[in-house]
Structure formats: structure tokens, C-alpha cells
Design a protein around this motif. Sequence first.
Motif, PDB file in Angstrom:
ATOM      1  N   CYS A  50      13.947 -34.285   1.294  1.00  0.00           N
ATOM      2  CA  CYS A  50      12.663 -34.987   1.579  1.00  0.00           C
ATOM      3  C   CYS A  50      11.982 -35.808   0.409  1.00  0.00           C
ATOM      4  CB  CYS A  50      11.786 -34.096   2.367  1.00  0.00           C
ATOM      5  SG  CYS A  50      12.559 -33.089   3.707  1.00  0.00           S
ATOM      6  N   SER A  51      12.427 -35.313  -0.683  1.00  0.00           N
ATOM      7  CA  SER A  51      11.635 -35.814  -1.754  1.00  0.00           C
ATOM      8  C   SER A  51      10.300 -35.245  -1.987  1.00  0.00           C
ATOM      9  CB  SER A  51      11.446 -37.416  -2.285  1.00  0.00           C
ATOM     10  OG  SER A  51      12.858 -38.189  -2.147  1.00  0.00           O
ATOM     11  N   ASN A  52      10.250 -33.855  -1.391  1.00  0.00           N
ATOM     12  CA  ASN A  52       8.904 -33.283  -1.358  1.00  0.00           C
ATOM     13  C   ASN A  52       8.464 -32.375  -2.502  1.00  0.00           C
ATOM     14  OD1 ASN A  52       6.475 -32.624  -0.068  1.00  0.00           O
ATOM     15  ND2 ASN A  52       7.716 -31.754   1.769  1.00  0.00           N
ATOM     16  N   THR A  53       7.530 -32.601  -2.853  1.00  0.00           N
ATOM     17  CA  THR A  53       6.723 -31.534  -3.924  1.00  0.00           C
ATOM     18  C   THR A  53       6.567 -30.218  -3.607  1.00  0.00           C
ATOM     19  OG1 THR A  53       5.667 -33.390  -5.020  1.00  0.00           O
ATOM     20  CG2 THR A  53       5.201 -31.265  -5.583  1.00  0.00           C
ATOM     21  N   PRO A  54       7.191 -29.134  -4.108  1.00  0.00           N
ATOM     22  CA  PRO A  54       7.013 -27.704  -3.809  1.00  0.00           C
ATOM     23  C   PRO A  54       5.393 -27.624  -3.809  1.00  0.00           C
ATOM     24  CG  PRO A  54       8.810 -27.903  -5.396  1.00  0.00           C
ATOM     25  CD  PRO A  54       8.234 -29.311  -5.181  1.00  0.00           C
ATOM     26  N   PRO A  55       4.968 -26.698  -2.785  1.00  0.00           N
ATOM     27  CA  PRO A  55       3.731 -26.590  -2.777  1.00  0.00           C
ATOM     28  C   PRO A  55       2.960 -25.856  -4.125  1.00  0.00           C
ATOM     29  CG  PRO A  55       4.662 -26.085  -0.695  1.00  0.00           C
ATOM     30  CD  PRO A  55       5.690 -26.398  -1.455  1.00  0.00           C
ATOM     31  N   ILE A  56       3.709 -25.020  -4.334  1.00  0.00           N
ATOM     32  CA  ILE A  56       3.304 -24.276  -5.619  1.00  0.00           C
ATOM     33  C   ILE A  56       3.106 -24.977  -6.752  1.00  0.00           C
ATOM     34  CG2 ILE A  56       5.644 -23.494  -6.732  1.00  0.00           C
ATOM     35  CD1 ILE A  56       3.043 -20.824  -6.100  1.00  0.00           C
ATOM     36  N   LYS A  57       3.330 -26.209  -6.889  1.00  0.00           N
ATOM     37  CA  LYS A  57       3.630 -27.238  -7.969  1.00  0.00           C
ATOM     38  C   LYS A  57       2.127 -28.177  -7.775  1.00  0.00           C
ATOM     39  CE  LYS A  57       8.172 -26.900  -9.640  1.00  0.00           C
ATOM     40  NZ  LYS A  57       9.305 -27.602 -10.165  1.00  0.00           N
ATOM     41  N   ILE A  58       1.647 -28.047  -6.492  1.00  0.00           N
ATOM     42  CA  ILE A  58       0.409 -28.943  -6.198  1.00  0.00           C
ATOM     43  C   ILE A  58      -1.259 -28.303  -6.639  1.00  0.00           C
ATOM     44  CG2 ILE A  58      -0.791 -29.981  -4.390  1.00  0.00           C
ATOM     45  CD1 ILE A  58       1.912 -30.281  -2.736  1.00  0.00           C
ATOM     46  N   ASN A  60      -4.446 -26.740  -6.667  1.00  0.00           N
ATOM     47  CA  ASN A  60      -5.258 -26.437  -5.664  1.00  0.00           C
ATOM     48  C   ASN A  60      -4.321 -25.696  -4.549  1.00  0.00           C
ATOM     49  OD1 ASN A  60      -7.569 -26.950  -6.927  1.00  0.00           O
ATOM     50  ND2 ASN A  60      -8.149 -28.684  -5.924  1.00  0.00           N
ATOM     51  N   LYS A  61      -3.293 -26.459  -4.105  1.00  0.00           N
ATOM     52  CA  LYS A  61      -2.617 -25.747  -2.892  1.00  0.00           C
ATOM     53  C   LYS A  61      -1.822 -24.454  -3.373  1.00  0.00           C
ATOM     54  CE  LYS A  61       0.321 -27.577   0.708  1.00  0.00           C
ATOM     55  NZ  LYS A  61       1.143 -28.579   1.292  1.00  0.00           N
ATOM     56  N   TRP A  64      -4.270 -21.882  -2.668  1.00  0.00           N
ATOM     57  CA  TRP A  64      -4.444 -22.105  -1.245  1.00  0.00           C
ATOM     58  C   TRP A  64      -3.351 -21.197  -0.489  1.00  0.00           C
ATOM     59  CZ3 TRP A  64      -1.613 -23.841   2.776  1.00  0.00           C
ATOM     60  CH2 TRP A  64      -2.129 -23.793   4.169  1.00  0.00           C
ATOM     61  N   ILE A  65      -2.149 -21.347  -0.696  1.00  0.00           N
ATOM     62  CA  ILE A  65      -1.085 -20.730  -0.321  1.00  0.00           C
ATOM     63  C   ILE A  65      -1.464 -19.279  -0.036  1.00  0.00           C
ATOM     64  CG2 ILE A  65       1.336 -19.945  -0.615  1.00  0.00           C
ATOM     65  CD1 ILE A  65       1.863 -22.730  -1.913  1.00  0.00           C
ATOM     66  N   ASN A  66      -1.775 -18.476  -1.065  1.00  0.00           N
ATOM     67  CA  ASN A  66      -2.214 -17.249  -1.273  1.00  0.00           C
ATOM     68  C   ASN A  66      -3.195 -16.631  -0.445  1.00  0.00           C
ATOM     69  OD1 ASN A  66      -1.436 -14.460  -2.304  1.00  0.00           O
ATOM     70  ND2 ASN A  66      -3.235 -14.604  -3.396  1.00  0.00           N
ATOM     71  N   VAL A  67      -4.320 -17.418  -0.149  1.00  0.00           N
ATOM     72  CA  VAL A  67      -5.222 -17.198   0.614  1.00  0.00           C
ATOM     73  C   VAL A  67      -4.836 -17.607   2.061  1.00  0.00           C
ATOM     74  CG1 VAL A  67      -7.528 -17.943   1.499  1.00  0.00           C
ATOM     75  CG2 VAL A  67      -7.269 -17.961  -1.023  1.00  0.00           C
ATOM     76  N   GLU A  68      -4.279 -18.389   2.459  1.00  0.00           N
ATOM     77  CA  GLU A  68      -3.821 -18.629   3.815  1.00  0.00           C
ATOM     78  C   GLU A  68      -2.790 -17.945   4.365  1.00  0.00           C
ATOM     79  OE1 GLU A  68      -3.970 -21.603   7.249  1.00  0.00           O
ATOM     80  OE2 GLU A  68      -5.170 -20.757   5.584  1.00  0.00           O
TER      81      GLU A  68
END
Length: 224
Positions: A50-58, A60-61, A64-68
Amino acid sequence: MVPKPKITLYFDTVSPFAYEAYHILRNDPIFKDVDIKYVPIFLGGLMNKCSNTPPIKIKNKDKWINVERLRWAHAFSIPIVADMPPNFPPNTLPIQRVLAGIEASQSQSAVISALDALYKSYWALGQPIYEPTQLRTVLSSSLGGEEAADKVLGAAETAEVKQRLVENTDKAFAEGAFGLPWFTCTNTKGETEGFWGVDHLGQVVQFLGLDKGVSGNGGWKSVL
């Protein structure tokens, strides 16, 4: 006879949200009459396609992952570690290959047995299932002994099983997936749609025409 609604859940054990989706599908009575199939993929491979950036590398996100994940776990009473497991995110390619081999050669009940144990070990207890010794221990306990564990671990090294995981990942991508959890759902009318994220389970329930009243879980107030 009216066909049962169907869900294919694509997952990788690295994703806390795929774990939460799995736990809800496995335990909430809303889904008791749904034909559910659990299919392992490699999230890293999907992200590359998908040429998608892993969330852990964004920025603030990543926080956010840990909170969510804790919000959804609290809402649906899902057992989960308070802090991210050590060395998160680990390389889950060996684990996903093992699960792909089980999915290819055994029943869904075997996939579920292994996945129940792996998810509990990693996301509920914070144990390092990506380490070979721990992985073998968990598989031995869930599949009926060391011989069974060694069999699936050996199969995971074969070209056939490695290709199976690639094909599963390609299939998820072809069905629209760009992240996990990904649900491919077919309702009783034969209509099929894809849904992403544990936070879209309410849409899954509506699309499949399921009875919200059978669940006593207050978490559904968050999504319906």
C-alpha cells in the motif's frame, strides 16, 4: 434456507487492534450466528504493498496507538497489558508463517486454539512470543504437545507455507485492506463489503443485520 452472514478477519499478532477485534468476534454473542474465518497475513508486507507508513513511525500517532488500544480494551472488557510489550513492534513474520501453515493444513479450530494462546501470551500477559523458545512453549500448550509444535514450526520454514502467507496478504490487499484489522463481510443478501478497524465494528454489525440486543457489553455504545 437463508445463508449465514460471513466475516473473514485478516490479522497479524503485532496489531493490538486486530487482537481486540478478534477477542470481540470470539466472545460477544452478537456474532454467535456468524460464519467467521480467521486468516493470518503479514502486516509489514501489506503496508509495503500500500506504500503505507507504519503507524508507529508517525509522530503523535505512535503515542495515540497506546492510548486508543487501552480505550477499546476498557470499553469491551478485553484483557490487555497496561504498557506496550517489550520491543514493540516485534518481527512477527515467523509467527504469521506458523499460523499460515496451520490455516492451510488444519481446521479453523486449530487456528483459533493457537491464536487464543498467542494473543493471551503477548497482549494479555506481555510475554515475548516472537522469541523462539516462548513461541514453541505457547504452541506446545495450545496444539497438544511439543511434537505438534515442532511440526508446525518446521512447516513454517517451507516454501509452500511461506507462499501461503504471501497469498493471504495479497488476497487481503485485493479485497481493499490497507491496515488491520480488516473485515471482509458478506450479508444474507450475498452483498460483500470491507471494513477497517475495531472502531468500525458497529458498521459491520449493521451491514450484516445482526441483533444488537443480544449483547450485554456496554462497549457497543462506543460504536453504535
